[in-house]
Design a protein around this motif. Structure first.
Motif, PDB file in Angstrom:
ATOM      1  N   PRO A 126       0.807  -1.225   0.000  1.00 54.96           N
ATOM      2  CA  PRO A 126       0.000   0.000   0.000  1.00 54.96           C
ATOM      3  C   PRO A 126       0.840   1.276   0.000  1.00 54.96           C
ATOM      4  CG  PRO A 126      -0.091  -1.074   2.143  1.00 54.96           C
ATOM      5  CD  PRO A 126       0.650  -1.991   1.229  1.00 54.96           C
ATOM      6  N   LEU A 127       2.077   1.200   0.481  1.00 54.09           N
ATOM      7  CA  LEU A 127       2.973   2.352   0.520  1.00 54.09           C
ATOM      8  C   LEU A 127       4.284   2.001  -0.180  1.00 54.09           C
ATOM      9  CD1 LEU A 127       2.499   3.268   4.293  1.00 54.09           C
ATOM     10  CD2 LEU A 127       1.473   4.429   2.338  1.00 54.09           C
ATOM     11  N   PRO A 128       4.982   2.987  -0.711  1.00 50.98           N
ATOM     12  CA  PRO A 128       6.290   2.707  -1.319  1.00 50.98           C
ATOM     13  C   PRO A 128       7.232   2.053  -0.302  1.00 50.98           C
ATOM     14  CG  PRO A 128       5.575   4.934  -1.854  1.00 50.98           C
ATOM     15  CD  PRO A 128       4.609   4.394  -0.841  1.00 50.98           C
ATOM     16  N   GLY A 129       7.970   1.062  -0.752  1.00 47.46           N
ATOM     17  CA  GLY A 129       8.901   0.358   0.122  1.00 47.46           C
ATOM     18  C   GLY A 129       8.289  -0.792   0.882  1.00 47.46           C
ATOM     19  N   THR A 130       7.011  -1.046   0.677  1.00 43.78           N
ATOM     20  CA  THR A 130       6.358  -2.142   1.402  1.00 43.78           C
ATOM     21  C   THR A 130       6.022  -3.310   0.474  1.00 43.78           C
ATOM     22  OG1 THR A 130       4.143  -1.200   1.121  1.00 43.78           O
ATOM     23  CG2 THR A 130       5.351  -0.572   3.107  1.00 43.78           C
ATOM     24  N   GLU A 131       6.721  -3.376  -0.675  1.00 43.77           N
ATOM     25  CA  GLU A 131       6.434  -4.488  -1.584  1.00 43.77           C
ATOM     26  C   GLU A 131       6.779  -5.807  -0.906  1.00 43.77           C
ATOM     27  OE1 GLU A 131      10.595  -3.315  -2.225  1.00 43.77           O
ATOM     28  OE2 GLU A 131       8.810  -2.140  -2.552  1.00 43.77           O
ATOM     29  N   PHE A 132       6.180  -6.845  -1.425  1.00 43.55           N
ATOM     30  CA  PHE A 132       6.265  -8.152  -0.787  1.00 43.55           C
ATOM     31  C   PHE A 132       6.828  -9.172  -1.760  1.00 43.55           C
ATOM     32  CE2 PHE A 132       4.022 -12.217  -0.379  1.00 43.55           C
ATOM     33  CZ  PHE A 132       4.625 -12.645   0.775  1.00 43.55           C
ATOM     34  N   GLN A 133       7.763  -9.974  -1.284  1.00 43.55           N
ATOM     35  CA  GLN A 133       8.369 -11.017  -2.096  1.00 43.55           C
ATOM     36  C   GLN A 133       7.498 -12.268  -2.021  1.00 43.55           C
ATOM     37  OE1 GLN A 133      12.397 -11.515  -0.920  1.00 43.55           O
ATOM     38  NE2 GLN A 133      13.005 -12.427  -2.843  1.00 43.55           N
ATOM     39  N   LEU A 134       7.084 -12.747  -3.167  1.00 36.67           N
ATOM     40  CA  LEU A 134       6.152 -13.867  -3.242  1.00 36.67           C
ATOM     41  C   LEU A 134       6.720 -15.173  -2.695  1.00 36.67           C
ATOM     42  CD1 LEU A 134       3.343 -14.674  -4.238  1.00 36.67           C
ATOM     43  CD2 LEU A 134       4.336 -15.092  -6.473  1.00 36.67           C
ATOM     44  N   SER A 135       8.037 -15.257  -2.569  1.00 38.58           N
ATOM     45  CA  SER A 135       8.638 -16.523  -2.155  1.00 38.58           C
ATOM     46  C   SER A 135       8.382 -16.873  -0.689  1.00 38.58           C
ATOM     47  CB  SER A 135      10.147 -16.496  -2.402  1.00 38.58           C
ATOM     48  OG  SER A 135      10.766 -15.490  -1.625  1.00 38.58           O
ATOM     49  N   ALA A 136       8.010 -15.919   0.158  1.00 37.49           N
ATOM     50  CA  ALA A 136       7.847 -16.224   1.586  1.00 37.49           C
ATOM     51  C   ALA A 136       6.766 -17.278   1.860  1.00 37.49           C
ATOM     52  CB  ALA A 136       7.589 -14.944   2.374  1.00 37.49           C
ATOM     53  N   PRO A 137       5.523 -17.099   1.404  1.00 33.66           N
ATOM     54  CA  PRO A 137       4.545 -18.150   1.692  1.00 33.66           C
ATOM     55  C   PRO A 137       4.840 -19.445   0.933  1.00 33.66           C
ATOM     56  CG  PRO A 137       3.553 -16.457   0.308  1.00 33.66           C
ATOM     57  CD  PRO A 137       4.904 -15.952   0.724  1.00 33.66           C
ATOM     58  N   ILE A 138       5.446 -19.335  -0.229  1.00 40.11           N
ATOM     59  CA  ILE A 138       5.827 -20.538  -0.983  1.00 40.11           C
ATOM     60  C   ILE A 138       6.906 -21.303  -0.231  1.00 40.11           C
ATOM     61  CG2 ILE A 138       6.944 -21.329  -3.116  1.00 40.11           C
ATOM     62  CD1 ILE A 138       5.341 -19.102  -4.562  1.00 40.11           C
TER      63      ILE A 138
ATOM     64  N   PHE B  24      22.872  -4.842  10.107  1.00 42.29           N
ATOM     65  CA  PHE B  24      23.794  -4.535   9.010  1.00 42.29           C
ATOM     66  C   PHE B  24      23.842  -3.050   8.680  1.00 42.29           C
ATOM     67  CE2 PHE B  24      23.508  -9.065   7.579  1.00 42.29           C
ATOM     68  CZ  PHE B  24      24.875  -9.324   7.632  1.00 42.29           C
ATOM     69  N   PHE B  25      22.680  -2.423   8.612  1.00 41.37           N
ATOM     70  CA  PHE B  25      22.602  -1.061   8.089  1.00 41.37           C
ATOM     71  C   PHE B  25      22.296   0.003   9.128  1.00 41.37           C
ATOM     72  CE2 PHE B  25      21.479  -3.752   4.395  1.00 41.37           C
ATOM     73  CZ  PHE B  25      22.594  -3.455   3.622  1.00 41.37           C
ATOM     74  N   GLY B  26      21.923  -0.386  10.328  1.00 39.60           N
ATOM     75  CA  GLY B  26      21.632   0.582  11.370  1.00 39.60           C
ATOM     76  C   GLY B  26      20.307   1.305  11.183  1.00 39.60           C
ATOM     77  N   ASN B  27      19.432   0.760  10.376  1.00 45.55           N
ATOM     78  CA  ASN B  27      18.110   1.367  10.194  1.00 45.55           C
ATOM     79  C   ASN B  27      17.276   1.184  11.461  1.00 45.55           C
ATOM     80  OD1 ASN B  27      18.882   1.846   7.575  1.00 45.55           O
ATOM     81  ND2 ASN B  27      17.769   0.121   6.735  1.00 45.55           N
ATOM     82  N   PRO B  28      16.318   2.068  11.676  1.00 46.68           N
ATOM     83  CA  PRO B  28      15.450   1.890  12.850  1.00 46.68           C
ATOM     84  C   PRO B  28      14.570   0.643  12.692  1.00 46.68           C
ATOM     85  CG  PRO B  28      14.876   3.909  11.642  1.00 46.68           C
ATOM     86  CD  PRO B  28      16.051   3.292  10.964  1.00 46.68           C
ATOM     87  N   LEU B  29      14.590  -0.193  13.695  1.00 47.77           N
ATOM     88  CA  LEU B  29      13.861  -1.463  13.637  1.00 47.77           C
ATOM     89  C   LEU B  29      12.359  -1.252  13.467  1.00 47.77           C
ATOM     90  CD1 LEU B  29      13.806  -4.533  13.794  1.00 47.77           C
ATOM     91  CD2 LEU B  29      13.713  -4.328  16.281  1.00 47.77           C
ATOM     92  N   LEU B  30      11.796  -0.310  14.179  1.00 44.70           N
ATOM     93  CA  LEU B  30      10.353  -0.091  14.088  1.00 44.70           C
ATOM     94  C   LEU B  30       9.934   0.261  12.662  1.00 44.70           C
ATOM     95  CD1 LEU B  30       7.704  -0.066  15.620  1.00 44.70           C
ATOM     96  CD2 LEU B  30       8.093   2.358  16.125  1.00 44.70           C
ATOM     97  N   ALA B  31      10.705   1.097  12.003  1.00 44.63           N
ATOM     98  CA  ALA B  31      10.387   1.461  10.610  1.00 44.63           C
ATOM     99  C   ALA B  31      10.468   0.242   9.704  1.00 44.63           C
ATOM    100  CB  ALA B  31      11.337   2.551  10.118  1.00 44.63           C
ATOM    101  N   MET B  32      11.456  -0.600   9.927  1.00 41.89           N
ATOM    102  CA  MET B  32      11.602  -1.817   9.112  1.00 41.89           C
ATOM    103  C   MET B  32      10.434  -2.773   9.351  1.00 41.89           C
ATOM    104  SD  MET B  32      14.456  -1.517   7.415  1.00 41.89           S
ATOM    105  CE  MET B  32      14.912  -3.161   6.960  1.00 41.89           C
ATOM    106  N   LEU B  33      10.009  -2.894  10.585  1.00 37.83           N
ATOM    107  CA  LEU B  33       8.894  -3.793  10.893  1.00 37.83           C
ATOM    108  C   LEU B  33       7.577  -3.260  10.336  1.00 37.83           C
ATOM    109  CD1 LEU B  33       9.777  -4.845  14.549  1.00 37.83           C
ATOM    110  CD2 LEU B  33      10.067  -6.182  12.448  1.00 37.83           C
ATOM    111  N   ILE B  34       7.364  -1.971  10.446  1.00 38.68           N
ATOM    112  CA  ILE B  34       6.130  -1.385   9.906  1.00 38.68           C
ATOM    113  C   ILE B  34       6.082  -1.560   8.389  1.00 38.68           C
ATOM    114  CG2 ILE B  34       4.910   0.792   9.512  1.00 38.68           C
ATOM    115  CD1 ILE B  34       5.775   1.585  12.382  1.00 38.68           C
ATOM    116  N   ALA B  35       7.226  -1.340   7.720  1.00 37.63           N
ATOM    117  CA  ALA B  35       7.266  -1.514   6.262  1.00 37.63           C
ATOM    118  C   ALA B  35       7.003  -2.961   5.865  1.00 37.63           C
ATOM    119  CB  ALA B  35       8.623  -1.058   5.725  1.00 37.63           C
ATOM    120  N   GLY B  36       7.360  -3.897   6.735  1.00 34.83           N
ATOM    121  CA  GLY B  36       7.168  -5.305   6.424  1.00 34.83           C
ATOM    122  C   GLY B  36       5.810  -5.866   6.801  1.00 34.83           C
ATOM    123  N   LEU B  37       5.002  -5.097   7.523  1.00 37.13           N
ATOM    124  CA  LEU B  37       3.712  -5.613   7.988  1.00 37.13           C
ATOM    125  C   LEU B  37       2.787  -6.110   6.880  1.00 37.13           C
ATOM    126  CD1 LEU B  37       2.772  -3.326  11.009  1.00 37.13           C
ATOM    127  CD2 LEU B  37       3.336  -5.763  11.021  1.00 37.13           C
TER     128      LEU B  37
END
Length: 166
Positions: free
Chosen positions: A28-40, A117-130
């Motif tokens: 729904p937002l830029p950067g939140t695309e999903f890789q199809l291989s996870a459920p597979i 690895f990159f020092g990104n904020p964890l909360l932002a990474m988790l929200i983008a992955g939701l």
């Protein structure tokens, strides 16, 4: 099991992982695309077992690395996901709850590795992955059932079942 059949199966699983990993579903937002291989990946672990999934995942990572699709960091992140998601299925057996939480927990752990690895904020990474985690949780169980039916309709149904019953 015949070694040729086992090698063929693992190779096919590696190709499925590699190809499905190249497809991305927009979020729904830029950067939140999903890789199809996870459920597979979760479905492969459920139906064909942890050992075959990890071997196929290593081969898929080697293919992606060789083709220049992934970097070493991508491979480390992918293997983190594989060991966590596959480990959950292996240790807790593929019932409904382990199957729906394996992918999201693997994704959370992989995102923690990204933060290290990159020092990104964890909360932002988790929200983008939701969105992707939700998609994986919703689709892993039906994909596992579908893959089990596909397996049953092939010569593999005659072999010892490496996964657990659904």
């Amino acid at each position: 099991m015949n070694k040729t059949r086992e090698l063929t199966l693992i190779s096919l699983l590696a190709v499925i992982i590699t190809i499905s990993g190249s497809f991305r579903i927009p979020g729904p937002l830029p950067g939140t695309e999903f890789q199809l291989s996870a459920p597979i990946a979760v479905a492969i672990t459920v139906v064909f077992g942890f050992r075959r999934y990890i071997i196929a995942g290593i081969i898929a990572s080697a293919i992606s690395l060789t083709l220049g699709i992934h970097t070493i960091i991508n491979v480390i992140i992918a293997m983190t996901f594989r060991f966590v998601a596959g480990g959950i299925i292996y240790f807790f057996k593929p019932g409904f709850i382990p199957v729906i939480i394996a992918g999201p927990l693997g994704s959370i752990t992989a995102r923690i590795m990204l933060c290290l690895f990159f020092g990104n904020p964890l909360l932002a990474m988790l929200i983008a992955g939701l969105p992707g985690m939700l998609y994986t949780a919703i689709t892993a169980w039906p994909l596992s059932k579908l893959l089990a039916k596909i397996k049953y309709c092939t010569p593999w149904r005659e072999t010892r079942y490496e996964g657990r019953s659904l």
